[in-house]
Design an enzyme around this catalytic site. Structure first.
Site, PDB file in Angstrom:
ATOM      1  N   ASP A   1      -5.958   1.796  -2.046  1.00 19.22           N
ATOM      2  CA  ASP A   1      -6.683   2.657  -1.125  1.00 19.22           C
ATOM      3  C   ASP A   1      -7.104   3.910  -1.891  1.00 19.22           C
ATOM      4  O   ASP A   1      -6.263   4.752  -2.229  1.00 19.22           O
ATOM      5  CB  ASP A   1      -5.798   3.012   0.066  1.00 19.22           C
ATOM      6  CG  ASP A   1      -6.566   3.721   1.169  1.00 19.22           C
ATOM      7  OD1 ASP A   1      -7.442   4.547   0.845  1.00 19.22           O
ATOM      8  OD2 ASP A   1      -6.280   3.467   2.354  1.00 19.22           O
TER       9      ASP A   1
ATOM     10  N   GLU B   1       0.825  -1.207   0.000  1.00 20.39           N
ATOM     11  CA  GLU B   1       0.000   0.000   0.000  1.00 20.39           C
ATOM     12  C   GLU B   1       0.859   1.257   0.000  1.00 20.39           C
ATOM     13  O   GLU B   1       1.456   1.613   1.024  1.00 20.39           O
ATOM     14  CB  GLU B   1      -0.920   0.031   1.221  1.00 20.39           C
ATOM     15  CG  GLU B   1      -1.826   1.259   1.231  1.00 20.39           C
ATOM     16  CD  GLU B   1      -2.719   1.331   2.459  1.00 20.39           C
ATOM     17  OE1 GLU B   1      -3.679   2.105   2.430  1.00 20.39           O
ATOM     18  OE2 GLU B   1      -2.442   0.616   3.450  1.00 20.39           O
TER      19      GLU B   1
ATOM     20  N   GLN C   1      -9.715  -0.136  -0.471  1.00 29.13           N
ATOM     21  CA  GLN C   1     -10.149   0.575   0.724  1.00 29.13           C
ATOM     22  C   GLN C   1     -10.688   1.953   0.334  1.00 29.13           C
ATOM     23  O   GLN C   1     -10.340   2.488  -0.726  1.00 29.13           O
ATOM     24  CB  GLN C   1      -8.995   0.733   1.714  1.00 29.13           C
ATOM     25  CG  GLN C   1      -8.514  -0.584   2.308  1.00 29.13           C
ATOM     26  CD  GLN C   1      -7.341  -0.408   3.248  1.00 29.13           C
ATOM     27  OE1 GLN C   1      -6.489   0.453   3.050  1.00 29.13           O
ATOM     28  NE2 GLN C   1      -7.292  -1.242   4.280  1.00 29.13           N
TER      29      GLN C   1
ATOM     30  N   GLU D   1     -11.790   2.181   5.759  1.00 30.24           N
ATOM     31  CA  GLU D   1     -10.646   2.607   6.574  1.00 30.24           C
ATOM     32  C   GLU D   1     -10.648   4.136   6.633  1.00 30.24           C
ATOM     33  O   GLU D   1      -9.878   4.803   5.964  1.00 30.24           O
ATOM     34  CB  GLU D   1      -9.325   2.084   5.997  1.00 30.24           C
ATOM     35  CG  GLU D   1      -8.167   2.292   6.963  1.00 30.24           C
ATOM     36  CD  GLU D   1      -6.806   1.998   6.353  1.00 30.24           C
ATOM     37  OE1 GLU D   1      -5.938   1.478   7.070  1.00 30.24           O
ATOM     38  OE2 GLU D   1      -6.601   2.303   5.160  1.00 30.24           O
TER      39      GLU D   1
END
Length: 260
Positions: free
Chosen positions: A177, A142, A203, A239
């Site tokens: 993400d 990530e 995410q 998240e």
């Protein structure tokens, strides 16, 4: 339609982990993600998930010396043994608690050290990938945006995808993400579609504030439609950092036309 998992690193973060697991179940979530759960016995997490009917997805490798500003170890030359120990810790936790993925945190690297750091990270991930494959566990990479994580080894999804492609390991994938992608100014839908073959998990959070995903400048309704169109069968990790009480802010789920 997207299925959301609750990331307990941020949601119900003020509660002990086992209480947060119960809270996620009461709120209707069917899956959870964790950051650094290692102060709670893996068996207790496993039992709590079973009791509440929750699937445990992933955990993070430890960051190192947090007081000194460290944010991961995977790309730090000279820290290879510590990173492998962190991977072993995460693997042991996942095996016992029932998790299926590990976010391998790369760490902060000054610009002049990036070339050596890349080779270190690749070597570390090859070793970690072999160990994770034996346990049928996915490793996730990530990138973290440079505003939130200055000097983190990588800040864009393209950089993360390049590592995934260089490794060519089926159990090493990109953690996409949307918050970090949008925070660096990239088009989330176009970037997702272009990097789709490398993505292992998704995410979400509001851009730019990282609050509930029905706020901010990024409209998640077309993003989630694109996720469906691309054929994603996994969970979408919530998240985000609640602006107030976590339960009071969960109206975003219905607002986005999805479900937990």
């Amino acid at each position: 339609m997207a299925r959301f998992s609750a990331n307990l690193g941020f949601l119900w973060a003020g509660q002990p982990l086992l209480d947060g697991i119960a809270a996620a179940a009461r709120a209707g979530f069917k899956a959870i993600e964790l950051h650094w759960p290692y102060d709670t016995p893996a068996g207790a997490v496993r039992d709590a998930c079973a009791r509440h009917g929750l699937t445990l997805l992933g955990v993070n490798t430890v960051r190192g010396d947090v007081a000194a500003g460290e944010n991961g170890l995977g790309a730090l030359p000279g820290r290879e043994a510590e990173f492998q120990a962190a991977v072993d810790q995460s693997l042991a936790f996942c095996r016992y608690a029932g998790g299926s993925a590990i976010h391998c945190m790369a760490g902060r690297v000054p610009p002049e050290a990036r070339t050596a750091a890349r080779e270190t990270f690749l070597d570390n991930l090859r070793r970690a990938s072999d160990k994770a494959a034996a346990a049928d566990i996915m490793l996730l990479l990530e990138p973290l945006n440079s505003a939130d994580a200055p000097n983190y080894f990588y800040s864009t999804a393209d950089e993360g995808a390049a590592i995934v492609q260089a490794l060519g390991r089926p159990n090493v994938r990109l953690m996409f993400d949307c918050y970090h992608v949008g925070r660096v100014g990239n088009d989330v839908i176009a970037t997702m579609a272009r990097l789709w073959p490398t993505i292992g998990h998704i995410q979400i959070a509001a851009v730019p504030g990282r609050a509930e995903p029905d706020g901010g400048t990024l409209d998640y309704r077309p993003v989630l439609a694109a996720v469906d169109r691309l054929g994603y069968a996994g969970w979408v990790g919530a998240e985000y950092k609640p602006v107030g009480d976590t339960d009071a802010g969960l109206g975003w789920v219905e607002a986005l036309g999805a479900h937990r």
